[in-house]
Design a protein around this motif. Structure first.
Motif, PDB file in Angstrom:
ATOM      1  N   SER A 111       0.826  -1.214   0.000  1.00 54.44           N
ATOM      2  CA  SER A 111       0.000   0.000   0.000  1.00 54.44           C
ATOM      3  C   SER A 111       0.857   1.259   0.000  1.00 54.44           C
ATOM      4  O   SER A 111       0.418   2.294  -0.482  1.00 54.44           O
ATOM      5  N   ALA A 112       2.086   1.152   0.516  1.00 53.09           N
ATOM      6  CA  ALA A 112       2.967   2.327   0.473  1.00 53.09           C
ATOM      7  C   ALA A 112       3.549   2.515  -0.925  1.00 53.09           C
ATOM      8  O   ALA A 112       3.795   3.641  -1.352  1.00 53.09           O
ATOM      9  N   MET A 113       3.763   1.407  -1.630  1.00 55.37           N
ATOM     10  CA  MET A 113       4.504   1.488  -2.899  1.00 55.37           C
ATOM     11  C   MET A 113       3.775   2.244  -4.004  1.00 55.37           C
ATOM     12  O   MET A 113       4.394   2.957  -4.790  1.00 55.37           O
ATOM     13  N   PHE A 114       2.441   2.092  -4.068  1.00 59.56           N
ATOM     14  CA  PHE A 114       1.773   2.692  -5.232  1.00 59.56           C
ATOM     15  C   PHE A 114       1.859   4.222  -5.207  1.00 59.56           C
ATOM     16  O   PHE A 114       1.790   4.864  -6.246  1.00 59.56           O
ATOM     17  N   VAL A 115       2.030   4.780  -4.016  1.00 59.33           N
ATOM     18  CA  VAL A 115       2.183   6.238  -3.926  1.00 59.33           C
ATOM     19  C   VAL A 115       3.574   6.658  -4.396  1.00 59.33           C
ATOM     20  O   VAL A 115       3.782   7.784  -4.835  1.00 59.33           O
ATOM     21  N   LEU A 116       4.523   5.732  -4.299  1.00 58.15           N
ATOM     22  CA  LEU A 116       5.911   6.074  -4.620  1.00 58.15           C
ATOM     23  C   LEU A 116       6.246   5.883  -6.102  1.00 58.15           C
ATOM     24  O   LEU A 116       7.347   6.193  -6.527  1.00 58.15           O
ATOM     25  N   VAL A 117       5.290   5.329  -6.853  1.00 55.85           N
ATOM     26  CA  VAL A 117       5.542   5.166  -8.297  1.00 55.85           C
ATOM     27  C   VAL A 117       4.834   6.313  -9.014  1.00 55.85           C
ATOM     28  O   VAL A 117       3.598   6.346  -9.074  1.00 55.85           O
ATOM     29  N   LEU A 159      11.881   2.044 -10.305  1.00 60.66           N
ATOM     30  CA  LEU A 159      12.440   0.728 -10.621  1.00 60.66           C
ATOM     31  C   LEU A 159      11.353  -0.350 -10.639  1.00 60.66           C
ATOM     32  O   LEU A 159      11.639  -1.539 -10.499  1.00 60.66           O
ATOM     33  N   LEU A 160      10.101   0.095 -10.796  1.00 60.58           N
ATOM     34  CA  LEU A 160       8.974  -0.828 -10.650  1.00 60.58           C
ATOM     35  C   LEU A 160       9.109  -2.084 -11.506  1.00 60.58           C
ATOM     36  O   LEU A 160       8.996  -3.208 -11.000  1.00 60.58           O
TER      37      LEU A 160
END
Lengths: 106, 454
Positions: free
Chosen positions: B217-223, B368-369
């Motif tokens: 859930s944190a990652m999608f904000v960081l992409v 780097l997704l």
């Protein structure tokens, strides 16, 4: 933004709203970028239900990506010249530096 | 009726809370007494609420207009909400104290979504492909003028685009009593919250680890490509909403691999709504149903597969029939496929593949997704999750191959422009794979595993 004037959309909307609803409008330009396309789309957005067409004098290529000419002959009641010198006409009004609105039918 | 003087946040709250209320009721019907986590319930209610509002408003607008439509739909949504509340008092959803960290994260994400959403306007696509339908609906007392769909001078507005986003925007306008192209971006907040909750709950159930749920859930904000770049959650263009349904359906599919008794209904509904969100949702939904069909066939659960396809077929066929009935015509953007075309343009095949590969390594948009996704899938395929890895590979690879085919058949010089946005739903699935494969030293936590249906 592309009209280089504050409240350009408001001025454009006011010009368009003076037209009867069942009329054609022609946007004309020769831009080699997306700005003409943006102006056309905004005009179409504001002018509903009037029909709006785009005549891009540039050939379609990667930089001048879009045109939407009418499928046949039309008699537009208004023409919008974007960044293009329009032919002289009595009912003309400038909106910002780049858009000239010409009323053809009163 | 509200007016322009009412702050946009209050108008947004009225629209969002009624939508959430409806979602709560629909979730109660979907879950049918299963124990569910609060976080998962919030995600499900927001997604199903938006789906319900969009369909209900569209259908009711053929019969009612004006205040009757608005107040009538409000009553329906609130009644569904009451049903949901009563149901969930009886079947209390679970909230663990260890979810506190996620709650803080979700609040930060909502604030970030609102802040970034208002930093940008709706954008050209947001206005002319989605919002214009909502505005016209508002200006015509809640009834979208059918002339819009067959207006020859507006066929470039993609009249066949489905109405999920426009109907939710129209509900914000109708409930709020004013057209507000700025305030409508509040709708980005429930979408971000829904994604966050779905990631957290789905990954937690899948892996038994809350930490992995938080990572997802944190990652999608960081992409940037998924959050802030054009088409991301803050833009309200439909690509993120499509990703939301695709993500929820994919997680349900992966959970089915873990628990063969898991109810098919949530999966069927999420996959079924994909063609209602965006045109390419038909491809994504089709891929999901084919993969689901193969998995159920292997498990001798063919009936489940047939049930799963029903909502998709109804939505897909229903929208096609509507488009035919109103004469919705889009300019033909694609060349007819033929062997001659391939022979004459074979160099374009390489250009398309090169363009796609270049996009996947575009660090500004994807960070780097895709590299991490590749590593994650490799790691999963080496562990006990080989089938899950294969499912994710198929759900990313097959739609991507379809898009490449569409690019090849598109004669326009800017045919690759849409690619970053088309990748958003696929990127959201890739995030799940990364979170599941993320190397962690962890003790097995107690997770809220959904009970199978009796």
């Amino acid at each position: 933004m592309h009209l280089s004037v504050d409240d350009g959309t408001k001025a454009l909307r006011s010009e368009l709203s003076a037209l009867p609803l069942n009329e054609d409008i022609l946007v004309v330009g020769a831009q080699a970028d997306w700005t003409l396309c943006d102006v056309y789309m905004m005009t179409s957005y504001l002018a509903w239900p009037r029909r709006v067409w785009l005549l891009n004098l540039n050939p379609i290529n990667a930089n001048a990506p879009f045109d939407f000419p009418p499928p046949g002959a039309i008699e537009p009641s208004m023409m919008l010249f974007y960044d293009t010198t329009p032919p002289p006409a009595p009912n003309q009004r400038k909106i910002g530096d780049r858009l000239v609105v010409t009323r053809i039918k009163s | 009726m509200m007016t322009e003087e009412v702050p946009s946040v209050l108008r947004a709250l009225a629209a969002i809370l009624t939508t959430f209320a409806a979602g709560l009721g629909v979730s109660a019907l979907v879950l049918r007494g299963r124990v569910y986590a609060v976080t998962g319930l919030i995600g499900m209610s927001l997604v199903l609420g938006m789906a319900f509002v969009s369909v209900a408003l569209f259908l009711l607008s053929f019969f009612f207009s004006g205040w009757v439509l608005v107040e009538g739909l409000t009553v329906v949504l609130l009644l569904l909400g009451c049903f949901g509340v009563v149901h969930f008092i009886k079947h209390k959803p679970v909230f663990s104290k260890t979810d506190g960290g996620f709650v803080v994260l979700a609040i930060i994400q909502c604030v970030a979504a609102a802040w970034f959403a208002f930093a940008y306007d709706l954008g050209g696509d947001g206005l002319v492909n989605f919002e214009i339908r909502a505005r016209l609906m508002f200006e015509h007392a809640g009834q979208i003028p059918l002339a819009f769909f067959n207006d020859p001078s507006r066929s470039w507005l993609h009249p066949r685009y489905p109405l999920f986003i426009p109907m939710n925007e129209a509900w914000f306008y109708l409930r709020g009593g004013v057209v507000d192209q700025v305030g409508v971006k509040w709708l980005a907040v429930p979408m971000a919250l829904a994604a966050s909750c779905i990631y957290y709950n789905g990954i937690e159930i899948l892996t038994g680890s809350k930490v992995r749920g938080v990572i997802a859930s944190a990652m999608f904000v960081l992409v940037p490509g998924i959050f802030a770049a054009p088409g991301g959650v803050i833009w309200m263009w439909g690509d993120f909403a499509l990703g939301l349904f695709f993500l929820a359906a994919t997680l349900e599919l992966l959970l089915f691999l873990k628990d063969k008794q898991r109810s098919v209904i949530p999966f069927a509904i999420y996959a079924g709504f994909l063609p209602w969100v965006k045109t390419e949702g038909a491809i994504l939904g089709g891929c999901l149903l084919v993969v689901h069909g193969i998995l159920t066939w292997r498990a001798s659960l063919i009936r489940r597969s047939i049930v799963a396809a029903f909502p998709y077929l109804i939505v897909f066929a229903g929208w096609k029939v509507f488009c035919l009935a109103v004469g919705a015509k889009a300019p033909n953007e694609f060349l007819p496929p033929s062997i001659d075309l391939v022979a004459q343009n074979y160099s374009k095949i390489f250009a398309v593949i090169w363009g796609v590969l270049r996009e996947l390594v575009e660090v500004k948009r994807w960070s780097l997704l895709w590299l991490l996704a590749l590593l994650a899938l490799f790691r999963l395929s080496r562990s006990g999750m080989r089938v899950q890895a294969l499912v994710v590979c198929l759900l990313i690879g097959v739609p991507l191959a379809c898009y490449c085919g569409a690019f090849f058949l598109n004669p326009r010089p800017y045919y690759l422009n849409a690619l970053p946005r088309l990748l958003i739903p696929l990127g959201m699935i890739a995030i799940s794979a990364i979170a599941v494969a993320f190397p962690l030293r962890e003790k097995k936590e107690d997770s809220v595993v959904n009970e199978p249906l009796p």
